[in-house]
Motif scaffolding. Structure first.
Motif, PDB file in Angstrom:
ATOM      1  N   ASP A   1      57.496   3.683  29.482  1.00 37.61           N
ATOM      2  CA  ASP A   1      58.715   2.979  29.851  1.00 37.61           C
ATOM      3  C   ASP A   1      59.722   3.132  28.712  1.00 37.61           C
ATOM      4  O   ASP A   1      59.388   2.925  27.540  1.00 37.61           O
ATOM      5  CB  ASP A   1      58.396   1.495  30.086  1.00 37.61           C
ATOM      6  N   ARG A   2      60.938   3.492  29.054  1.00 39.06           N
ATOM      7  CA  ARG A   2      61.950   3.765  28.026  1.00 39.06           C
ATOM      8  C   ARG A   2      62.157   2.567  27.103  1.00 39.06           C
ATOM      9  O   ARG A   2      62.250   2.721  25.872  1.00 39.06           O
ATOM     10  CB  ARG A   2      63.272   4.125  28.713  1.00 39.06           C
TER      11      ARG A   2
ATOM     12  N   ALA B   1      59.073   1.946  24.844  1.00 37.46           N
ATOM     13  CA  ALA B   1      59.021   2.963  23.792  1.00 37.46           C
ATOM     14  C   ALA B   1      60.012   2.635  22.678  1.00 37.46           C
ATOM     15  O   ALA B   1      59.741   2.859  21.494  1.00 37.46           O
ATOM     16  CB  ALA B   1      59.305   4.338  24.374  1.00 37.46           C
ATOM     17  N   GLU B   2      61.161   2.075  23.069  1.00 35.80           N
ATOM     18  CA  GLU B   2      62.145   1.683  22.053  1.00 35.80           C
ATOM     19  C   GLU B   2      61.637   0.498  21.237  1.00 35.80           C
ATOM     20  O   GLU B   2      61.847   0.450  20.018  1.00 35.80           O
ATOM     21  CB  GLU B   2      63.473   1.345  22.727  1.00 35.80           C
ATOM     22  N   LEU B   3      60.970  -0.457  21.874  1.00 35.46           N
ATOM     23  CA  LEU B   3      60.357  -1.550  21.118  1.00 35.46           C
ATOM     24  C   LEU B   3      59.382  -1.000  20.088  1.00 35.46           C
ATOM     25  O   LEU B   3      59.367  -1.442  18.929  1.00 35.46           O
ATOM     26  CB  LEU B   3      59.605  -2.496  22.057  1.00 35.46           C
ATOM     27  N   LYS B   4      58.555  -0.061  20.504  1.00 35.84           N
ATOM     28  CA  LYS B   4      57.582   0.556  19.600  1.00 35.84           C
ATOM     29  C   LYS B   4      58.295   1.223  18.426  1.00 35.84           C
ATOM     30  O   LYS B   4      57.873   1.075  17.270  1.00 35.84           O
ATOM     31  CB  LYS B   4      56.755   1.579  20.378  1.00 35.84           C
ATOM     32  N   ARG B   5      59.386   1.937  18.709  1.00 32.06           N
ATOM     33  CA  ARG B   5      60.136   2.604  17.639  1.00 32.06           C
ATOM     34  C   ARG B   5      60.700   1.587  16.658  1.00 32.06           C
ATOM     35  O   ARG B   5      60.645   1.778  15.434  1.00 32.06           O
ATOM     36  CB  ARG B   5      61.269   3.440  18.230  1.00 32.06           C
TER      37      ARG B   5
ATOM     38  N   ALA C   1      56.950  10.249  33.628  1.00 31.37           N
ATOM     39  CA  ALA C   1      57.054  10.406  32.176  1.00 31.37           C
ATOM     40  C   ALA C   1      55.675  10.558  31.538  1.00 31.37           C
ATOM     41  O   ALA C   1      55.490  11.346  30.608  1.00 31.37           O
ATOM     42  CB  ALA C   1      57.782   9.209  31.573  1.00 31.37           C
ATOM     43  N   ALA C   2      54.684   9.818  32.044  1.00 33.80           N
ATOM     44  CA  ALA C   2      53.319   9.941  31.515  1.00 33.80           C
ATOM     45  C   ALA C   2      52.753  11.318  31.797  1.00 33.80           C
ATOM     46  O   ALA C   2      52.137  11.946  30.925  1.00 33.80           O
ATOM     47  CB  ALA C   2      52.430   8.856  32.117  1.00 33.80           C
ATOM     48  N   LEU C   3      52.948  11.800  33.019  1.00 34.39           N
ATOM     49  CA  LEU C   3      52.481  13.144  33.359  1.00 34.39           C
ATOM     50  C   LEU C   3      53.139  14.189  32.467  1.00 34.39           C
ATOM     51  O   LEU C   3      52.467  15.098  31.947  1.00 34.39           O
ATOM     52  CB  LEU C   3      52.778  13.450  34.829  1.00 34.39           C
ATOM     53  N   ALA C   4      54.444  14.082  32.268  1.00 39.37           N
ATOM     54  CA  ALA C   4      55.162  15.042  31.430  1.00 39.37           C
ATOM     55  C   ALA C   4      54.617  15.042  30.000  1.00 39.37           C
ATOM     56  O   ALA C   4      54.462  16.109  29.386  1.00 39.37           O
ATOM     57  CB  ALA C   4      56.654  14.732  31.438  1.00 39.37           C
TER      58      ALA C   4
END
Length: 331
Positions: A125-126, A129-133, A285-288
């Motif tokens: 999830d965009r 992923a930003e929270l993680k960053r 996105a996960a598949l990619a």
């Protein structure tokens, strides 16, 4: 180009089939399902062939990777066959509902150097992923408290509940994984409490539909997760991370961003009607990410070990629901 086979042509299989067919780095070769009519319909829709047997699927001469999207009780067996064949695996969670069996299967795959990923799609999830960053960058200091909400719009069928493993293993497990991933720490203890407010018949399955879970991380930080199966206003999911110097939040997603201003009232767009509408982009996105890792030879994440750790938390949380006390988490 990665040659893929898909096992499972049910609801989630149809989601994965669409993504396999549209990914430019995938050659979508085969579909297999015990229901051959269902497999045939999906294969014809996306230009794949129907595999007449699992032997066709687990043939490294014909495919490079398999997407396991069949019923939960088949995941471990398919993963073992893929490991024997030297085929890469993208697998729906869980590896197996029984943690011991899942652990043995992961060890089996590891011994054979199997390239495998568990489809914890919410990591892609965009906003998450930003929270993680943000957390990894140190922008908000040390993580001290994470709050997560997972609130579904309607009760799943009781037939689904009976084989799901319960709310901790089925619904909350995604957020156990997110808590580990975002914080960078493994929880060491969990306390869970729950009720059957939406569907009292769940008590017969030893399950709940409304729960609150507290995790203690190895750092001493805390995680609070509220899960409900039924709310009256759509699908509601959010994460807030409180650090020692600031806070970051991935807010609720609305199905639009238009506000209507009239006399004495402001009306905003509501939430998505269901969980799938909210998370649909994360599957592609996960598949990619998996395909890119295979193409580039980079580490695959989330790994089978990540899947085991989230499941271990779910097992301890399920025990806590019954015991009424905090339970240690054993990895």
């Amino acid at each position: 180009m990665q040659r893929f086979a898909l096992i499972g042509a049910g609801f989630i299989g149809t989601v994965h089939a669409a993504n396999l067919a549209t990914n430019p780095d995938v050659d979508f070769c085969f579909v297999y399902d015990l229901d051959t009519n269902r497999a045939d319909a999906l294969a014809r829709t996306y230009g794949a062939a129907v595999a007449g047997s699992l032997d066709e699927i687990f043939d490294a001469g014909a495919i490079d990777a398999v997407f396991i999207a069949s019923s939960t009780d088949t995941h471990a067996g398919h993963l073992r066959r893929a490991a024997d064949a030297g085929v890469a695996v993208l697998c729906e969670k869980p590896i197996h509902l029984d943690l011991a069996e899942a652990t043995e299967t992961v060890a089996y795959a590891r011994e054979r150097n199997t390239l495998a990923m568990v489809d914890f799609n919410r990591r892609f999830d965009r906003d998450y992923a930003e929270l993680k960053r943000i957390v990894d960058s140190g922008e908000i200091g040390d993580v001290e408290l994470i709050q997560l909400s997972s609130r579904g719009p309607a009760m799943p069928p009781l037939e689904y509940i009976a084989v799901s493993g319960g709310q901790m293993r089925d619904q909350a497990v995604h957020f156990f994984d997110l808590a580990r991933w975002i914080s960078g720490f493994d929880p060491v203890e969990v306390f869970a409490t729950g009720s059957t407010l939406a569907e009292p018949r769940l008590a017969a399955y030893g399950d709940v539909d409304t729960s609150a879970v507290t995790l203690r991380l190895a750092s001493g930080a805390l995680v609070q997760i509220d899960c409900t199966r039924r709310i009256g206003y759509g699908y509601d999911e959010r994460i807030e991370v409180l650090g020692s110097t600031g806070m970051a939040e991935a807010r609720r997603h609305r199905n639009g961003n238009v506000s209507r201003y009239t006399a004495g009232k402001v009306t905003d767009d509501g939430l998505h009607p269901g969980w799938f509408e909210r998370v649909k982009p994360t599957y592609a996105a996960a598949l990619a990410a998996f395909v890119n890792a295979l193409e580039d030879g980079t580490p695959i994440s989330p790994s089978l070990e990540d899947g085991l750790k989230a499941q271990a938390i779910a097992e301890a949380a399920t025990r806590s629901l019954t015991s009424g006390r905090a339970e240690p988490i054993s990895y």
